[in-house]
Design a protein around this motif. Sequence first.
Motif, short mmCIF file in Angstrom:
data_model
loop_
_atom_site.label_atom_id
_atom_site.label_comp_id
_atom_site.label_asym_id
_atom_site.label_seq_id
_atom_site.Cartn_x
_atom_site.Cartn_y
_atom_site.Cartn_z
N HIS A 590 0.84 -1.20 0.00
CA HIS A 590 0.00 0.00 0.00
C HIS A 590 0.88 1.25 0.00
O HIS A 590 2.00 1.24 0.51
CB HIS A 590 -0.89 0.04 1.24
N ASP A 591 0.34 2.35 -0.56
CA ASP A 591 1.07 3.61 -0.54
C ASP A 591 0.61 4.45 0.65
O ASP A 591 -0.17 4.01 1.50
CB ASP A 591 0.92 4.37 -1.86
N LEU A 592 1.05 5.71 0.68
CA LEU A 592 0.76 6.60 1.81
C LEU A 592 -0.74 6.87 1.94
O LEU A 592 -1.24 7.09 3.04
CB LEU A 592 1.52 7.92 1.61
N GLU A 593 -1.46 6.83 0.82
CA GLU A 593 -2.91 7.08 0.86
C GLU A 593 -3.71 5.82 1.17
O GLU A 593 -4.93 5.85 1.27
CB GLU A 593 -3.39 7.66 -0.48
N GLY A 594 -3.04 4.68 1.27
CA GLY A 594 -3.72 3.42 1.55
C GLY A 594 -4.11 2.65 0.32
O GLY A 594 -4.71 1.56 0.42
N SER A 595 -3.80 3.18 -0.85
CA SER A 595 -4.14 2.48 -2.10
C SER A 595 -3.16 1.34 -2.35
O SER A 595 -1.96 1.44 -2.02
CB SER A 595 -4.11 3.45 -3.28
N VAL A 596 -3.65 0.27 -2.98
CA VAL A 596 -2.80 -0.86 -3.32
C VAL A 596 -1.95 -0.52 -4.54
O VAL A 596 -2.50 -0.19 -5.60
CB VAL A 596 -3.64 -2.13 -3.58
N THR A 597 -0.65 -0.57 -4.41
CA THR A 597 0.25 -0.26 -5.52
C THR A 597 0.81 -1.52 -6.17
O THR A 597 1.25 -1.48 -7.32
CB THR A 597 1.44 0.59 -5.02
N ALA A 788 6.92 -26.58 4.61
CA ALA A 788 6.04 -25.71 3.83
C ALA A 788 4.92 -25.14 4.69
O ALA A 788 4.40 -25.82 5.59
CB ALA A 788 5.45 -26.48 2.65
N TRP A 789 4.55 -23.90 4.40
CA TRP A 789 3.39 -23.29 5.05
C TRP A 789 2.91 -22.09 4.22
O TRP A 789 3.59 -21.63 3.31
CB TRP A 789 3.70 -22.87 6.48
N VAL A 790 1.71 -21.62 4.55
CA VAL A 790 1.09 -20.48 3.88
C VAL A 790 1.36 -19.22 4.69
O VAL A 790 1.43 -19.26 5.92
CB VAL A 790 -0.43 -20.73 3.73
N CYS A 791 1.50 -18.09 4.01
CA CYS A 791 1.65 -16.82 4.73
C CYS A 791 1.13 -15.67 3.85
O CYS A 791 0.95 -15.82 2.64
CB CYS A 791 3.09 -16.57 5.14
N THR A 792 0.90 -14.55 4.50
CA THR A 792 0.54 -13.33 3.78
C THR A 792 1.51 -12.23 4.18
O THR A 792 2.10 -12.27 5.27
CB THR A 792 -0.89 -12.88 4.13
N TYR A 793 1.67 -11.24 3.29
CA TYR A 793 2.58 -10.13 3.55
C TYR A 793 1.86 -8.84 3.15
O TYR A 793 1.42 -8.69 2.01
CB TYR A 793 3.87 -10.31 2.74
N ASP A 794 1.70 -7.93 4.12
CA ASP A 794 1.03 -6.66 3.85
C ASP A 794 1.93 -5.51 4.28
O ASP A 794 2.45 -5.50 5.41
CB ASP A 794 -0.28 -6.59 4.63
N LEU A 795 2.13 -4.55 3.39
CA LEU A 795 3.01 -3.42 3.66
C LEU A 795 2.20 -2.12 3.63
O LEU A 795 1.37 -1.91 2.75
CB LEU A 795 4.13 -3.38 2.62
N PHE A 796 2.49 -1.25 4.61
CA PHE A 796 1.78 0.03 4.74
C PHE A 796 2.80 1.15 4.96
O PHE A 796 3.86 0.94 5.56
CB PHE A 796 0.82 0.00 5.93
#
Length: 798
Positions: A590-597, A788-796
């Motif tokens: 995500h960018d500074l405005e919260g939009s997905v880039t 092996a395993w599942v994961c998610t990655y979220d950046l803000f």
Amino acid sequence: MLVFFMWHYLEHITSIGPRTTGSPENEVLTVRYLLEQIQLVEQQSSDAHKISVDVQRPTGSFSIDFLGGFTSYYDNITNVVVKLEPQAGAQHAVLANCHFDSVPNSPGASDDAVSCSVMLEVLRVLSTSSETLHHAIIFLFNGAEENVLQASHGFITQHPWAGLVRAFINLEAAGVGGKELVFQTGPENPWLVQAYVSAAKHPFASVVAQEVFQSGIIPSDTDFRIFRDFGNIPGIDLAFIENGYIYHTKYDTADRILTESIQRAGDNILAILKYLATSDMLASSSEYQHGNMVFFDVFGLFVIAYPSRVGSIINYMVFLAAVLYLGKKLLQPRHKTACYMKDFFCGLGITLVSWFTSLVTVLILAVFVSLIGQSLSWYNHFYVSVCLYGTAAVAKIVFVHTLAKRFYYVDTSQQYLGELFFDIALSVHCFSLVTLTSRGLCLAFVSAVWVAFPLLTKLLVHKDLQQNGAGGKFLGTYLLGLLIPYLYALYLIWAVFEMFTPILGRSGSQIPPDVVLASILAACVMVLSSYFITFIYLVRSTQRTMVALTLVCTLTFLLVCSGTFFPYSSNPANPKPKRVFLQHVTRTFHDLEGSVTQRDSGIWINGFDYTGMSHVTPHVPEINDTIRAPCEEAAPLCGFPWYLPVHFLIKKNWYLPAPEVSPRLRPHFRLIAKEKTPWDSTRLTFETTGPSHISLYIRTHQGSALTQWSLGSGTPVTSKGGDYFVFYSHGLQASAWQFWIEVQVTEEQPGGMVTVALAAHYLSGEDKRSPPLDALKDKFPDWTFPSAWVCTYDLFVF
């Protein structure tokens, strides 16, 4: 001690399967089993004892400098704590610690179910005994050690019984079975070492292992650190070290642990705990905190231990005796003295040149082998390393000294040269002895052994040598005198390779293991050759030796280059797998405005050794250099979901495109408050929910600095890469995790002041799997261990 009971406990715990913190297997099934067995022990307990049981669910945070430094936060994890004490109670206690959790995808028999099984049996035996204890024994079965030592921190900083503890024994594993090595003691409590010396029935201990481990060379840590640093309590750290090839893999099963290993561990732990629980020193242990101990076992028969200050005196006395012996050579007539000094320094130069060229030779071989893609050829066949690097090192030393004998010492008597190079070897060991001693290293005793015994032997045969020359009697006595240092050196070298060889198969993609192993072998050859250089000048010819060494080295080199020796093995009796991490991840930036880039999904692949995927690619052709993972420079830790901050060790990784993951319990991360503080910084308060394991990464932007946070001690701790890393875990039930950070802005930037990324790891249950992940995992050959395993990655950005 009954092995039957220990096996019974071990088989039941491992039959539960992998026991990851936060999973029902760990938090419910294992805890329930432990409580059932403890209840049975209570029913059989003698009237002389009182048993108390507590299930602790601590929440806390701390910072640690392991793996470059990071911060840990835990919530509602589990400890099962048992206190065995006299009926009248006790004011002081000794702590025994094991952990029942395991790493993901491993049954964790040796690490550390076997230790918990031993502790259960020790508890049973002590509780049924009519012998009264003077002090309490607290048995801590902790459920979050693999989460970077969280449960031990929860106990020692929060549990009401922690204040009773005056000493501890920590039971760990770096391998599967074998002897349990005492590799850490103290700090500065000699009486604890003496307790081990007096009580242990099958001793195996070394201050060399302690100083090597505490130097940070081995990328590992134990609960010992937590009890020592956060509880200020002295202790003893023991670990199984054999067969580290299957440590933290699916092969770490109960059937691989030998009966005699369990029996030996049980006998030792029972004897030591009983000794400490009846010791008068335990109550006032802080009064006996005065200096370190030199300690080492003699071939597993008994332990020699003495204070380090006494060791320093002994070392300097040995050094003085050697100086007096060498100084006597300078009291000869002036012309002889001058000749001796010249020959001595020339011989020393030749010896140093032989060692240096030996090291350079093996390093050239190691680098070449690594460059052609045949690294780790010795991993499954250790003799290959000896035949390649060991013979090369010996051959170069013999070659240099043979040249010196033939062209420099042409008309010099063999007897004189034999004495001269003995003096040179003695001088080198004297230098090592005084250097190590002056630096306060207890392992200097090894150099003392290498000076004292050869010197004593030389003095005993000196007269016979002068009268009869270097005959058979002299050689026999001389070799007998060298027997002790050589046998002990070989004993230590065995332990070093037993521990280090498996570690080199999981030490990351940045460290060429052949270079490390070749250097260690060269150093071992230098030490072992020191006094045997004498024989090069005493024998008539070294031609046959040189030819044999060269042939073995050349043949092995050609076989290695041709790929004859495959590094890994799936042999059920002795597996040596290649370790691989497979993480099916969906990344959202995500960018500074919260939009997905940016949003992408793939299977992130990490091979935990230097060979990368070169051996795997023929079996799984889609994993090749075309999908090498690019580093997202603007994101913390390159924008990938690191489980721990080991990115500086593993820079070869792959990212195979795959469909999005859809775990049922998706993570939620939000900013719940942003406020200006009176001291002109900005406080950001966050809230997150998600699975039991979350990695949090923070990177401040140019012109900003992280000054405070609500984690650890309140002072932010950076990882080795410069970003901030927080490891979070929770038990089955946990409230939303709230934390705050304060950012000081000195120069505002258009791109915001801080980037925060969150990686959610699904390590248990159905969420840990996905069809693409299972399909890829099934393609891997049987000589690999893909975890092996599942994961998610979220950046803000904020």
